[in-house]
Scaffold this motif. Structure first.
Motif, PDB file in Angstrom:
ATOM      1  N   ARG A  58     -28.128 -38.478-121.195  1.00 43.33           N
ATOM      2  CA  ARG A  58     -29.348 -38.731-120.901  1.00 43.33           C
ATOM      3  C   ARG A  58     -29.964 -37.075-120.799  1.00 43.33           C
ATOM      4  NH1 ARG A  58     -32.312 -42.673-118.371  1.00 43.33           N
ATOM      5  NH2 ARG A  58     -34.625 -42.167-118.762  1.00 43.33           N
ATOM      6  N   TYR A  59     -29.241 -36.384-120.551  1.00 44.29           N
ATOM      7  CA  TYR A  59     -29.565 -34.779-120.475  1.00 44.29           C
ATOM      8  C   TYR A  59     -30.061 -34.518-121.875  1.00 44.29           C
ATOM      9  CZ  TYR A  59     -29.899 -29.831-119.408  1.00 44.29           C
ATOM     10  OH  TYR A  59     -30.458 -28.711-119.262  1.00 44.29           O
ATOM     11  N   THR A  61     -30.874 -36.359-124.266  1.00 46.77           N
ATOM     12  CA  THR A  61     -32.154 -36.796-124.844  1.00 46.77           C
ATOM     13  C   THR A  61     -33.406 -36.316-124.095  1.00 46.77           C
ATOM     14  OG1 THR A  61     -30.961 -38.901-125.049  1.00 46.77           O
ATOM     15  CG2 THR A  61     -33.387 -39.035-124.811  1.00 46.77           C
ATOM     16  N   GLU A  62     -33.338 -35.954-122.820  1.00 45.98           N
ATOM     17  CA  GLU A  62     -34.610 -35.376-122.181  1.00 45.98           C
ATOM     18  C   GLU A  62     -34.577 -33.975-122.381  1.00 45.98           C
ATOM     19  OE1 GLU A  62     -36.770 -37.186-120.808  1.00 45.98           O
ATOM     20  OE2 GLU A  62     -35.598 -39.135-120.880  1.00 45.98           O
ATOM     21  N   ASN A  64     -33.596 -31.765-120.263  1.00 52.11           N
ATOM     22  CA  ASN A  64     -33.417 -31.097-118.718  1.00 52.11           C
ATOM     23  C   ASN A  64     -33.516 -32.153-117.879  1.00 52.11           C
ATOM     24  OD1 ASN A  64     -36.384 -32.619-117.998  1.00 52.11           O
ATOM     25  ND2 ASN A  64     -37.167 -31.304-119.343  1.00 52.11           N
ATOM     26  N   TRP A  65     -33.281 -31.940-116.305  1.00 50.93           N
ATOM     27  CA  TRP A  65     -32.927 -32.729-115.271  1.00 50.93           C
ATOM     28  C   TRP A  65     -34.221 -33.210-114.542  1.00 50.93           C
ATOM     29  CZ3 TRP A  65     -28.313 -34.462-114.938  1.00 50.93           C
ATOM     30  CH2 TRP A  65     -27.241 -33.697-115.452  1.00 50.93           C
ATOM     31  N   ARG A  66     -35.209 -33.242-115.146  1.00 50.72           N
ATOM     32  CA  ARG A  66     -36.501 -33.803-114.432  1.00 50.72           C
ATOM     33  C   ARG A  66     -36.420 -35.286-114.283  1.00 50.72           C
ATOM     34  NH1 ARG A  66     -39.482 -30.116-117.880  1.00 50.72           N
ATOM     35  NH2 ARG A  66     -40.067 -28.401-116.770  1.00 50.72           N
ATOM     36  N   PHE A  67     -35.593 -35.888-115.394  1.00 49.79           N
ATOM     37  CA  PHE A  67     -35.541 -37.535-115.345  1.00 49.79           C
ATOM     38  C   PHE A  67     -34.781 -37.917-114.127  1.00 49.79           C
ATOM     39  CE2 PHE A  67     -31.686 -36.000-117.295  1.00 49.79           C
ATOM     40  CZ  PHE A  67     -30.704 -36.762-116.650  1.00 49.79           C
TER      41      PHE A  67
END
Length: 470
Positions: A58-59, A61-62, A64-67
């Motif tokens: 997921r990191y 894809t995003e 960063n860690w905001r998700f």
């Protein structure tokens, strides 16, 4: 309160069963708890690895860690997706759908907490790196699962513990029933032996116990019955012995008393004939007492035996020569067929006593004239490799089968009058049996081909090495 042997046996077996059950229950519980804890630990480690991989993807894809910030629901969704996939997965990586069993936290690479439990992080917590393309982008911190913490797991462990204690209780009941039945079964036979022993001690020699089973108790019961048979036989022999001794003593004493009273009253005169009559009765009493003494010594093994290397044929020839004139005076003949040299290891005096008793027995019981021939005694000897066999065969009258079975018993005489003048004391053959037994030989009785009694004597020979061959 005094505990009997049944109670002691029951307690001993029951205590052993309880000890085994307790050790087994403790071992099973310990094994279950350790195994279940290891299973939970392995399961959590697998979930942490899966969660780290999912967060890394997921990191990617995003970027960063905001998700993940203030998004605990995303973590729970990932966890539920792991459990849903595990339900249809048959590999070793499959996970049970019970969820997390320990607290966990997610940190970025700057140790900023992104998600997880609100409790303080313990010192013993483990850290799992979240790696993306070889670079650590964060951490998952989890509480080590050294013990059960989840309520469902604790309830499951309690249920297993209750089940094990129920099994212990049921096993205890079954063990107590089996132990009680076993102890009663074993001790019932022991009690029968105790009762039989008390009966023997009270003088009831007819007591017997049933022999059940082929184990040690069955063997003991059989030995007890043999002991009872021996004691009963000895008691009968003791009573018969006392009756026979009293009878044998009563007859000459009665004659002596009558003779002395006649002399005292003047009915008879004190003459040489009356003195000879008294002397004959005294001699009869003396011979009976001497025979009893010899028999008691031979029974006790107290007869003095001075054994040496002797020629048995020579000893027998001397005894025959001493009796030949008495046989001729009664109209009887003696025939011998003996080997020249029959070397045995024995006491010449006791063997002479043996042969004299046998010769005296033949002299008393053999008729001088039968229907078609004169009475005679035939003595023969044969040598084998290790034994010397002597056959003592006289002519009529013979004996019955029942008399053959009792002929070596003390005070037994084949004639029914019990007249000592014709039948002797009935102790001679008993003494013969003891003398032969003391020389390691055997003596048996059978029907003689001449019509009378046959006595068979077997002695071990003295070999070249100087020892007796058995």
């Amino acid at each position: 309160m005094k505990i009997g042997i049944t109670g002691k046996l029951f307690l001993a077996i029951m205590a052993t069963c309880m000890l085994v059950l307790m050790i087994m229950n403790w071992g099973v519980r310990l094994s279950f708890e350790r195994g279940f804890t290891d299973y939970i630990k392995s399961s959590n480690e697998q979930r942490i690895s899966l969660l780290a991989n999912a967060l890394a993807d997921r990191y990617r894809t995003e970027g960063n860690w905001r998700f993940l910030v203030r998004n605990e629901r995303l973590v729970h969704q990932l966890l539920r997706s792991f459990e849903q996939n595990a339900e249809g997965d048959d590999t070793d990586q499959s996970l049970p759908p019970q969820g997390w069993r320990v607290p966990f936290w997610v940190f970025d690479n700057h140790n900023v907490r992104l998600a997880g439990s609100s409790v303080a992080i313990p010192e013993q917590a483990t850290r799992k790196p979240i790696v993306l393309d070889g670079k650590t982008i964060g951490w998952i911190v989890a509480m080590p699962s050294e013990k059960l913490t989840r309520s469902a797991d604790i309830n499951f462990a309690k249920q297993q513990s209750r089940t094990s204690w129920i099994l212990v209780a049921l096993s205890t009941v079954l063990a107590s029933i089996a132990t009680l039945l076993l102890s009663r079964s074993l001790l019932s036979r022991v009690k029968r032996l105790v009762v039989g022993t008390h009966q023997l001690a009270a003088g009831d020699f007819s007591a017997r116990v049933p022999v059940t089973g082929g184990d040690e108790l069955g063997t003991l019961a059989n030995d007890f019955n043999q002991l009872a048979n021996t004691l009963e036989k000895n008691e009968r022999m003791r009573r018969a012995f006392i009756a026979d001794v009293s009878h044998e003593l009563r007859t000459p004493l009665a004659v002596l008393q009558g003779e002395l009273e006649a002399l005292e009253d003047g009915v008879r005169q004190l003459t040489t004939t009356s003195l000879h009559s008294l002397q004959a009765e005294v001699s009869s009493l003396t011979k009976l007492v001497n025979d009893l003494h010899q028999l008691s010594l031979s029974d006790l093994g107290a007869l003095a035996y001075r054994k040496s290397h002797i020629n048995l044929s020579e000893i027998l020839g001397q005894s025959v020569a001493a009796y030949r004139s008495r046989f001729q005076a009664k109209g009887l003949s003696i025939e011998t067929d003996l080997p020249d040299n029959s070397a045995v290891f024995g006491d010449p005096d006791r063997l002479s006593q043996l042969f004299n008793n046998l010769l005296e027995n033949s002299l008393r019981y053999t008729d001088s004239q039968t229907d078609d021939s004169a009475g005679k005694l035939h003595i023969s000897g044969t040598l084998s490799k290790n034994t010397l066999t002597l056959l003592w065969q006289d002519s009529a009258p013979g004996v019955t089968e029942e008399q053959l079975k009792q002929i070596f018993e003390r005070f037994y005489r084949t004639e029914g009058s019990r007249n000592r003048a014709s039948g002797g004391s009935g102790l001679g053959l008993s003494i013969c049996w003891n003398i032969v037994d003391a020389h390691g030989g055997e003596i048996t009785a059978a029907h003689s081909p001449l019509g009378g009694l046959e006595i068979k004597l077997t002695f071990p020979l003295f070999n070249d090495a100087g020892v007796t061959s058995l």
